[in-house]
Design a protein around this motif. Structure first.
Motif, mmCIF file in Angstrom:
data_model
loop_
_atom_site.group_PDB
_atom_site.id
_atom_site.type_symbol
_atom_site.label_atom_id
_atom_site.label_comp_id
_atom_site.label_asym_id
_atom_site.label_seq_id
_atom_site.Cartn_x
_atom_site.Cartn_y
_atom_site.Cartn_z
ATOM 1 N N ASP A 196 75.177 -20.555 37.549
ATOM 2 C CA ASP A 196 75.157 -19.479 38.539
ATOM 3 C C ASP A 196 73.845 -19.473 39.328
ATOM 4 O O ASP A 196 72.758 -19.372 38.744
ATOM 5 C CB ASP A 196 75.343 -18.123 37.862
ATOM 6 N N PHE A 197 73.951 -19.543 40.642
ATOM 7 C CA PHE A 197 72.766 -19.501 41.496
ATOM 8 C C PHE A 197 72.096 -18.134 41.404
ATOM 9 O O PHE A 197 72.762 -17.098 41.430
ATOM 10 C CB PHE A 197 73.163 -19.785 42.949
ATOM 11 N N GLN A 198 70.756 -18.129 41.315
ATOM 12 C CA GLN A 198 69.994 -16.893 41.194
ATOM 13 C C GLN A 198 69.155 -16.601 42.439
ATOM 14 O O GLN A 198 69.217 -15.516 42.997
ATOM 15 C CB GLN A 198 69.069 -16.973 39.970
ATOM 16 N N TYR A 199 68.355 -17.555 42.877
ATOM 17 C CA TYR A 199 67.505 -17.357 44.057
ATOM 18 C C TYR A 199 66.952 -18.704 44.497
ATOM 19 O O TYR A 199 67.077 -19.719 43.785
ATOM 20 C CB TYR A 199 66.360 -16.373 43.771
ATOM 21 N N ALA A 200 66.341 -18.728 45.669
ATOM 22 C CA ALA A 200 65.701 -19.932 46.189
ATOM 23 C C ALA A 200 64.341 -19.562 46.762
ATOM 24 O O ALA A 200 64.139 -18.450 47.262
ATOM 25 C CB ALA A 200 66.572 -20.590 47.263
ATOM 26 N N LEU A 201 63.417 -20.508 46.675
ATOM 27 C CA LEU A 201 62.068 -20.347 47.208
ATOM 28 C C LEU A 201 61.695 -21.609 47.971
ATOM 29 O O LEU A 201 62.180 -22.703 47.648
ATOM 30 C CB LEU A 201 61.057 -20.126 46.075
ATOM 31 N N ARG B 293 50.469 -26.809 51.369
ATOM 32 C CA ARG B 293 50.233 -25.731 50.395
ATOM 33 C C ARG B 293 51.529 -25.519 49.619
ATOM 34 O O ARG B 293 52.179 -24.501 49.728
ATOM 35 C CB ARG B 293 49.783 -24.461 51.103
ATOM 36 N N ARG B 294 51.889 -26.510 48.823
ATOM 37 C CA ARG B 294 53.219 -26.561 48.221
ATOM 38 C C ARG B 294 53.441 -25.493 47.165
ATOM 39 O O ARG B 294 54.570 -25.236 46.778
ATOM 40 C CB ARG B 294 53.483 -27.945 47.619
ATOM 41 N N TRP B 295 52.383 -24.853 46.690
ATOM 42 C CA TRP B 295 52.573 -23.806 45.673
ATOM 43 C C TRP B 295 52.556 -22.404 46.286
ATOM 44 O O TRP B 295 52.681 -21.427 45.561
ATOM 45 C CB TRP B 295 51.507 -23.923 44.589
ATOM 46 N N VAL B 296 52.405 -22.312 47.584
ATOM 47 C CA VAL B 296 52.481 -21.013 48.261
ATOM 48 C C VAL B 296 53.940 -20.818 48.681
ATOM 49 O O VAL B 296 54.370 -21.235 49.755
ATOM 50 C CB VAL B 296 51.532 -20.950 49.469
ATOM 51 N N LEU B 297 54.698 -20.167 47.812
ATOM 52 C CA LEU B 297 56.141 -20.083 47.969
ATOM 53 C C LEU B 297 56.571 -18.738 48.544
ATOM 54 O O LEU B 297 55.942 -17.712 48.302
ATOM 55 C CB LEU B 297 56.830 -20.298 46.623
ATOM 56 N N GLU B 298 57.669 -18.779 49.267
ATOM 57 C CA GLU B 298 58.266 -17.576 49.841
ATOM 58 C C GLU B 298 59.762 -17.594 49.571
ATOM 59 O O GLU B 298 60.366 -18.668 49.415
ATOM 60 C CB GLU B 298 58.022 -17.540 51.355
ATOM 61 N N PRO B 299 60.400 -16.421 49.518
ATOM 62 C CA PRO B 299 61.863 -16.382 49.360
ATOM 63 C C PRO B 299 62.550 -17.158 50.481
ATOM 64 O O PRO B 299 62.122 -17.135 51.632
ATOM 65 C CB PRO B 299 62.184 -14.888 49.418
ATOM 66 N N TYR B 300 63.618 -17.841 50.110
ATOM 67 C CA TYR B 300 64.361 -18.678 51.052
ATOM 68 C C TYR B 300 65.819 -18.234 51.060
ATOM 69 O O TYR B 300 66.448 -18.105 49.996
ATOM 70 C CB TYR B 300 64.263 -20.147 50.627
ATOM 71 N N ALA B 301 66.352 -17.983 52.236
ATOM 72 C CA ALA B 301 67.747 -17.571 52.380
ATOM 73 C C ALA B 301 68.623 -18.821 52.422
ATOM 74 O O ALA B 301 68.773 -19.457 53.474
ATOM 75 C CB ALA B 301 67.930 -16.738 53.639
ATOM 76 N N ALA B 302 69.172 -19.186 51.282
ATOM 77 C CA ALA B 302 69.960 -20.411 51.183
ATOM 78 C C ALA B 302 71.319 -20.236 51.848
ATOM 79 O O ALA B 302 72.047 -19.278 51.568
ATOM 80 C CB ALA B 302 70.136 -20.792 49.724
ATOM 81 N N GLY B 303 71.662 -21.166 52.722
ATOM 82 C CA GLY B 303 72.959 -21.148 53.376
ATOM 83 C C GLY B 303 74.008 -21.883 52.563
ATOM 84 O O GLY B 303 73.723 -22.448 51.496
ATOM 85 N N ALA B 304 75.216 -21.894 53.050
ATOM 86 C CA ALA B 304 76.331 -22.508 52.324
ATOM 87 C C ALA B 304 76.098 -23.998 52.097
ATOM 88 O O ALA B 304 76.372 -24.523 51.006
ATOM 89 C CB ALA B 304 77.632 -22.283 53.093
ATOM 90 N N GLU B 305 75.573 -24.713 53.102
ATOM 91 C CA GLU B 305 75.317 -26.147 52.939
ATOM 92 C C GLU B 305 74.202 -26.392 51.931
ATOM 93 O O GLU B 305 74.266 -27.343 51.138
ATOM 94 C CB GLU B 305 74.969 -26.780 54.281
ATOM 95 N N ASP B 306 73.179 -25.546 51.950
ATOM 96 C CA ASP B 306 72.087 -25.669 50.977
ATOM 97 C C ASP B 306 72.622 -25.537 49.556
ATOM 98 O O ASP B 306 72.274 -26.325 48.661
ATOM 99 C CB ASP B 306 71.035 -24.578 51.207
ATOM 100 N N LEU B 307 73.446 -24.513 49.324
ATOM 101 C CA LEU B 307 73.958 -24.256 47.981
ATOM 102 C C LEU B 307 74.928 -25.356 47.541
ATOM 103 O O LEU B 307 74.951 -25.727 46.358
ATOM 104 C CB LEU B 307 74.630 -22.894 47.921
ATOM 105 N N ALA B 308 75.694 -25.878 48.476
ATOM 106 C CA ALA B 308 76.587 -26.983 48.131
ATOM 107 C C ALA B 308 75.771 -28.198 47.685
ATOM 108 O O ALA B 308 76.144 -28.900 46.725
ATOM 109 C CB ALA B 308 77.471 -27.337 49.328
#
Length: 279
Positions: free
Chosen positions: A186-191, A198-213
């Motif tokens: 089950d998908f929970q969240y994306a960052l 600055r690869r460790w400076v993360l922000e919430p990411y709104a994953a689209g349908a293609e991303d989740l696929a």
């Protein structure tokens, strides 16, 4: 009337582990505090896990650092868990980083969208030409042992350690890195890290349908019956997502980078998943 005994959970972690740009220990202290609502929880270092395991109903492997730092202790823990029949979370059948990064070679050969990867100098011709290459150990984590080399050096680097020990990849220019987090399937969240420098400076990411696929394709391939997985990808300059890593051993969760509602939902989902293993 005596209250029913609560399940005993051994949380395997290294609170002193130093990670670049992050404090792993904070995440595990938080998780332990919340899991105590449902379990009797004890924390231990990965070097102590095998000796303590017979006192617990299940073990949760969290931010315990790269296995290459304690290979013998980890192998002893795996053997002891199988001997006792104690459930380990994640289960010890992972095909991703848990088994080493050989899967990057296998998935590439099978046509999955991964960063092109080889583990033998003889196969370097299969990689696209690049100005620099990434060389890293199959059993590495958190960039341990990772280095960048030029086109004339990469073959020698692979041969120096012996066949099959290291991986080589072209250094790719990308827009950003993005991670997808799952509990069970089950998908929970994306960052994501908007700035590649600055690869460790993360922000919430709104994953689209293609991303989740894209992400779910790798979770399905791994076929874990339960557990936490993190699918790490990079988005190329052309917009394509490529797998960087399938972390199924002890993925750092970056819970401090998500909102309270998302964090609480994750804890509830994890608690329910763990509880399902104790009957």
């Amino acid at each position: 009337m005596t209250a029913p005994r609560r399940p005993a959970l051994l949380l395997v972690t290294d609170l002193a582990y130093q990670a670049r740009g992050r404090r792993y220990c904070d995440e595990d202290i938080f998780l332990a505090s919340r899991l105590r609502e449902a379990f009797d929880v004890a924390l231990c270092h990965p070097r102590d896990a095998a000796a303590l395991l017979d006192r617990f109903d299940l073990a949760l492997v969290r931010n315990s650092g790269p296995v290459l730092h304690y290979r013998e202790a980890y192998d002893a823990f795996r053997a002891r868990a199988l001997e006792l029949g104690v459930p380990v979370y994640n289960p010890l059948v992972g095909r991703g980083d848990m088994a080493g990064k050989e899967y990057l070679v296998e998935l590439g050969r099978a046509g999955f969208p991964v960063i092109p990867t080889v583990d033998r100098a003889a196969d370097l011709g299969l990689l696209p030409e690049a100005g620099a290459y990434v060389v890293k150990p199959k059993l590495g984590a958190d960039s341990v042992g990772l280095r960048f080399v030029g086109p004339t050096e990469v073959a020698g680097e692979l041969e120096r350690e012996g066949a099959g020990v290291l991986l080589a990849q072209p250094r790719i220019d990308f827009r950003h890195e993005v991670s997808f987090f799952f509990v069970d399937q089950d998908f929970q969240y994306a960052l994501y890290a908007p700035d590649p420098e600055r690869r460790w400076v993360l922000e919430p990411y709104a994953a689209g349908a293609e991303d989740l696929a894209f992400a779910r394709r790798f979770v399905a391939w791994n076929s874990l019956p339960y557990g936490i997985q993190r699918v790490d990808a990079c988005r190329t300059a052309e917009g394509e997502l490529l797998l960087v890593e399938l972390e199924d051993l002890n993925p750092y969760l970056s819970l401090d980078r998500v909102g309270e509602e998302v964090r609480e939902a994750f804890v509830a989902r994890l608690t329910a998943s763990l509880a399902s293993l104790t009957g």
